[in-house]
Design a protein around this motif. Sequence first.
Motif, PDB file in Angstrom:
ATOM      1  N   ASN A   1       0.833  -1.213   0.000  1.00  0.00           N
ATOM      2  CA  ASN A   1       0.000   0.000   0.000  1.00  0.00           C
ATOM      3  C   ASN A   1       0.863   1.256   0.000  1.00  0.00           C
ATOM      4  OD1 ASN A   1      -2.508  -1.243  -0.066  1.00  0.00           O
ATOM      5  ND2 ASN A   1      -2.644  -1.373   2.148  1.00  0.00           N
ATOM      6  N   GLY A   2       1.897   1.270   0.816  1.00  0.00           N
ATOM      7  CA  GLY A   2       2.787   2.424   0.871  1.00  0.00           C
ATOM      8  C   GLY A   2       3.507   2.650  -0.441  1.00  0.00           C
ATOM      9  N   PHE A   3       4.014   1.565  -1.038  1.00  0.00           N
ATOM     10  CA  PHE A   3       4.723   1.693  -2.311  1.00  0.00           C
ATOM     11  C   PHE A   3       3.798   2.249  -3.387  1.00  0.00           C
ATOM     12  CE2 PHE A   3       6.217   0.289  -6.411  1.00  0.00           C
ATOM     13  CZ  PHE A   3       7.559   0.611  -6.357  1.00  0.00           C
ATOM     14  N   PHE A   4       2.594   1.713  -3.485  1.00  0.00           N
ATOM     15  CA  PHE A   4       1.642   2.192  -4.484  1.00  0.00           C
ATOM     16  C   PHE A   4       1.296   3.663  -4.257  1.00  0.00           C
ATOM     17  CE2 PHE A   4      -2.718   2.938  -5.942  1.00  0.00           C
ATOM     18  CZ  PHE A   4      -2.571   2.650  -7.294  1.00  0.00           C
ATOM     19  N   SER A   5       1.050   4.034  -3.016  1.00  0.00           N
ATOM     20  CA  SER A   5       0.694   5.422  -2.706  1.00  0.00           C
ATOM     21  C   SER A   5       1.823   6.383  -3.060  1.00  0.00           C
ATOM     22  CB  SER A   5       0.361   5.570  -1.222  1.00  0.00           C
ATOM     23  OG  SER A   5      -0.741   4.773  -0.890  1.00  0.00           O
ATOM     24  N   TRP A   6       3.044   6.059  -2.652  1.00  0.00           N
ATOM     25  CA  TRP A   6       4.177   6.937  -2.949  1.00  0.00           C
ATOM     26  C   TRP A   6       4.464   6.971  -4.442  1.00  0.00           C
ATOM     27  CZ3 TRP A   6       6.645  10.589  -0.297  1.00  0.00           C
ATOM     28  CH2 TRP A   6       6.473  10.629   1.087  1.00  0.00           C
ATOM     29  N   PHE A   7       4.379   5.824  -5.117  1.00  0.00           N
ATOM     30  CA  PHE A   7       4.641   5.782  -6.550  1.00  0.00           C
ATOM     31  C   PHE A   7       3.638   6.655  -7.303  1.00  0.00           C
ATOM     32  CE2 PHE A   7       4.528   3.847 -10.804  1.00  0.00           C
ATOM     33  CZ  PHE A   7       5.884   3.877 -11.108  1.00  0.00           C
ATOM     34  N   MET A   8       2.367   6.548  -6.941  1.00  0.00           N
ATOM     35  CA  MET A   8       1.341   7.372  -7.597  1.00  0.00           C
ATOM     36  C   MET A   8       1.537   8.847  -7.258  1.00  0.00           C
ATOM     37  SD  MET A   8      -0.124   5.323  -9.531  1.00  0.00           S
ATOM     38  CE  MET A   8      -1.338   6.430 -10.186  1.00  0.00           C
ATOM     39  N   GLY A   9       1.935   9.149  -6.027  1.00  0.00           N
ATOM     40  CA  GLY A   9       2.220  10.532  -5.662  1.00  0.00           C
ATOM     41  C   GLY A   9       3.377  11.099  -6.469  1.00  0.00           C
ATOM     42  N   LEU A  10       4.416  10.271  -6.662  1.00  0.00           N
ATOM     43  CA  LEU A  10       5.546  10.714  -7.478  1.00  0.00           C
ATOM     44  C   LEU A  10       5.103  11.016  -8.910  1.00  0.00           C
ATOM     45  CD1 LEU A  10       8.385   8.334  -6.268  1.00  0.00           C
ATOM     46  CD2 LEU A  10       8.386  10.824  -6.124  1.00  0.00           C
ATOM     47  N   ILE A  11       4.223  10.195  -9.448  1.00  0.00           N
ATOM     48  CA  ILE A  11       3.776  10.399 -10.835  1.00  0.00           C
ATOM     49  C   ILE A  11       2.789  11.556 -10.929  1.00  0.00           C
ATOM     50  CG2 ILE A  11       2.446   9.359 -12.708  1.00  0.00           C
ATOM     51  CD1 ILE A  11       3.776   6.704 -11.970  1.00  0.00           C
ATOM     52  N   LEU A  12       1.776  11.575 -10.074  1.00  0.00           N
ATOM     53  CA  LEU A  12       0.687  12.549 -10.211  1.00  0.00           C
ATOM     54  C   LEU A  12       1.011  13.930  -9.645  1.00  0.00           C
ATOM     55  CD1 LEU A  12      -2.324  10.233  -9.339  1.00  0.00           C
ATOM     56  CD2 LEU A  12      -1.530  10.950 -11.606  1.00  0.00           C
ATOM     57  N   ILE A  13       1.824  13.996  -8.605  1.00  0.00           N
ATOM     58  CA  ILE A  13       2.156  15.288  -7.991  1.00  0.00           C
ATOM     59  C   ILE A  13       3.578  15.700  -8.353  1.00  0.00           C
ATOM     60  CG2 ILE A  13       2.403  16.546  -5.827  1.00  0.00           C
ATOM     61  CD1 ILE A  13       0.261  14.629  -4.663  1.00  0.00           C
ATOM     62  N   GLY A  14       4.521  14.780  -8.153  1.00  0.00           N
ATOM     63  CA  GLY A  14       5.913  15.096  -8.436  1.00  0.00           C
ATOM     64  C   GLY A  14       6.199  15.262  -9.920  1.00  0.00           C
ATOM     65  N   GLY A  15       5.545  14.471 -10.758  1.00  0.00           N
ATOM     66  CA  GLY A  15       5.782  14.534 -12.203  1.00  0.00           C
ATOM     67  C   GLY A  15       5.516  15.909 -12.808  1.00  0.00           C
ATOM     68  N   PRO A  16       4.327  16.474 -12.608  1.00  0.00           N
ATOM     69  CA  PRO A  16       4.075  17.810 -13.153  1.00  0.00           C
ATOM     70  C   PRO A  16       4.983  18.890 -12.554  1.00  0.00           C
ATOM     71  CG  PRO A  16       2.006  16.724 -12.648  1.00  0.00           C
ATOM     72  CD  PRO A  16       3.099  15.857 -12.093  1.00  0.00           C
ATOM     73  N   ALA A  17       5.276  18.786 -11.265  1.00  0.00           N
ATOM     74  CA  ALA A  17       6.174  19.771 -10.643  1.00  0.00           C
ATOM     75  C   ALA A  17       7.575  19.635 -11.224  1.00  0.00           C
ATOM     76  CB  ALA A  17       6.200  19.577  -9.126  1.00  0.00           C
ATOM     77  N   TRP A  18       8.053  18.388 -11.382  1.00  0.00           N
ATOM     78  CA  TRP A  18       9.366  18.165 -11.972  1.00  0.00           C
ATOM     79  C   TRP A  18       9.421  18.719 -13.392  1.00  0.00           C
ATOM     80  CZ3 TRP A  18       9.784  15.135 -16.343  1.00  0.00           C
ATOM     81  CH2 TRP A  18      11.081  15.003 -16.847  1.00  0.00           C
TER      82      TRP A  18
END
Length: 172
Positions: A61-78
């Motif tokens: 659950n943690g891996f999925f949550s962080w991975f999706m956060g990296l893609i959905l939040i971190g990706g556009p910011a990056w």
Amino acid sequence: MAGATPEYRLAPARVGVALVAGAALATSLSAAQWLTYAVDAFGLDAVVGFALRGLLVVFLNGFFSWFMGLILIGGPAWWLLHRHGFRGWRAAILTGMVLTFVAMLVLAIPIPGQGPGWPPSRDAIKAPPTGSVVVYKITQHGWELIGLRALLTAFVGGAVALLVWRVAYRRA
């Protein structure tokens, strides 16, 4: 030129590896953080019993949550930072910390009819119901706890951002 900031370029083949490594680091650090909260709240014996049974589920659950956060939040910011030339490790760490802090605060906002938000606070109290919807309000002490948790988790976000940056970028 002495003292010049080095230029970094993205290694596109390494982006996927960077995201997986970042999610794995975040999951490990968050699990350690969560275990300290759980030991404080429930005691060591109860947490050890649960951790042995539910460790895989917690990690998935943690891996999925962080991975999706990296893609959905971190990706556009990056993408925005990269496009505007902010490609150094300092920008990565600052962005990771700020985005993680804000995300944790947003997740803590109670949703009407669904409970006290995440992470659940012992200081969330039921307000008088409005119609058939139960509304939770968080006390000042509850917001202080949420702010502290968000701040601690922001350091996890900074570490993850540094790892992702280090794996994905190379000096030009």
